[in-house]
Motif scaffolding. Structure first.
Motif, PDB file in Angstrom:
ATOM      1  N   MET A  50      45.152  39.864  39.428  1.00 32.52           N
ATOM      2  CA  MET A  50      43.766  39.462  39.641  1.00 32.52           C
ATOM      3  C   MET A  50      43.030  39.163  38.340  1.00 32.52           C
ATOM      4  O   MET A  50      42.044  38.431  38.337  1.00 32.52           O
ATOM      5  N   TRP A  64      44.278  35.137  47.886  1.00 29.90           N
ATOM      6  CA  TRP A  64      43.296  36.199  48.122  1.00 29.90           C
ATOM      7  C   TRP A  64      43.563  36.901  49.442  1.00 29.90           C
ATOM      8  O   TRP A  64      43.372  38.116  49.546  1.00 29.90           O
ATOM      9  N   TYR A  67      46.420  39.282  48.758  1.00 26.62           N
ATOM     10  CA  TYR A  67      45.912  40.490  48.093  1.00 26.62           C
ATOM     11  C   TYR A  67      45.241  41.414  49.103  1.00 26.62           C
ATOM     12  O   TYR A  67      45.463  42.627  49.096  1.00 26.62           O
ATOM     13  N   ALA A 102      39.240  41.173  46.496  1.00 23.06           N
ATOM     14  CA  ALA A 102      39.976  39.998  46.988  1.00 23.06           C
ATOM     15  C   ALA A 102      39.127  39.207  47.970  1.00 23.06           C
ATOM     16  O   ALA A 102      39.077  37.973  47.906  1.00 23.06           O
TER      17      ALA A 102
END
Length: 198
Positions: A50, A64, A67, A102
């Motif tokens: 990240m 995202w 994540y 995220a």
């Protein structure tokens, strides 16, 4: 993450090295300590991914969601194991914070739609409660880092007084408790820095 590219790369390298050390710890640990080291390695590598500066590498929109799912699963795992160990509650907070970041950094996630999904500029304008959540997470990690730092001083002094040299208690450098605590403190500092960009 937004901000200077150099600080993003430094944060990424720090998190990756911390994750690698935690992964090495899994080889010398068993049971609960091995689970803890695995969770910390996942957190270190996830934070490193990240932290890659958006100016250099813009992650695809689906990253995202990956994540969020990955750290959502890690949150459930930490919740399950928190029955046995209070430290897993910290992992629950950390994994949940990663899901939050995220979702916030995702394109259209409330923070960064106009900036490639990686900056989090518009959080103050999102629905109520998000600035409060960010503030609570910042306060948690500030307290965690200060507490870890205070605990690190006596551990380091006790290890130095033991006279056992670098490998003090047997098991080598990967099993030293002060290094594990320093890694946890480092990840706490990195999480605080990442939350500042939300």
């Amino acid at each position: 993450m937004h901000g200077p590219v150099t600080s993003g790369w430094l944060l990424m390298a720090l998190c990756a090295m911390t994750g690698a050390y935690c992964l090495l710890r899994t080889r010398g640990e068993t049971g609960e300590r091995r689970r803890t080291a695995r969770a910390e390695a996942l957190m270190g590598f996830g934070m490193a991914a990240m932290a890659v500066p958006a100016a250099v590498v813009t992650p695809p929109a689906w990253a995202w969601a990956v994540y969020a799912v990955l750290f959502g699963a890690a949150s459930l795992r930490a919740l399950w194991f928190s029955r046995r160990s209070g430290h897993h509650l910290h992992h629950l907070v950390g994994s949940s914070a990663m899901v939050y970041m995220a979702l916030t950094m995702a394109p259209g996630g409330g923070g960064a739609a106009g900036h490639g999904g990686h900056t989090g500029h518009g959080m103050a304008a999102t629905a109520g409660g998000v600035p409060l959540l960010t503030g609570l997470l910042l306060a948690y990690y500030a307290a965690y880092v200060l507490r870890s730092g205070a605990r690190l001083i006596p551990v380091a002094a006790a290890a130095g007084d033991a006279g056992g040299g670098p490998a003090g208690g047997g098991g080598g450098w990967a099993a030293r408790p002060e290094l594990a605590l320093a890694c946890r403190m480092t990840m706490g500092i990195a999480m605080f820095a990442m939350l500042l960009t939300v």
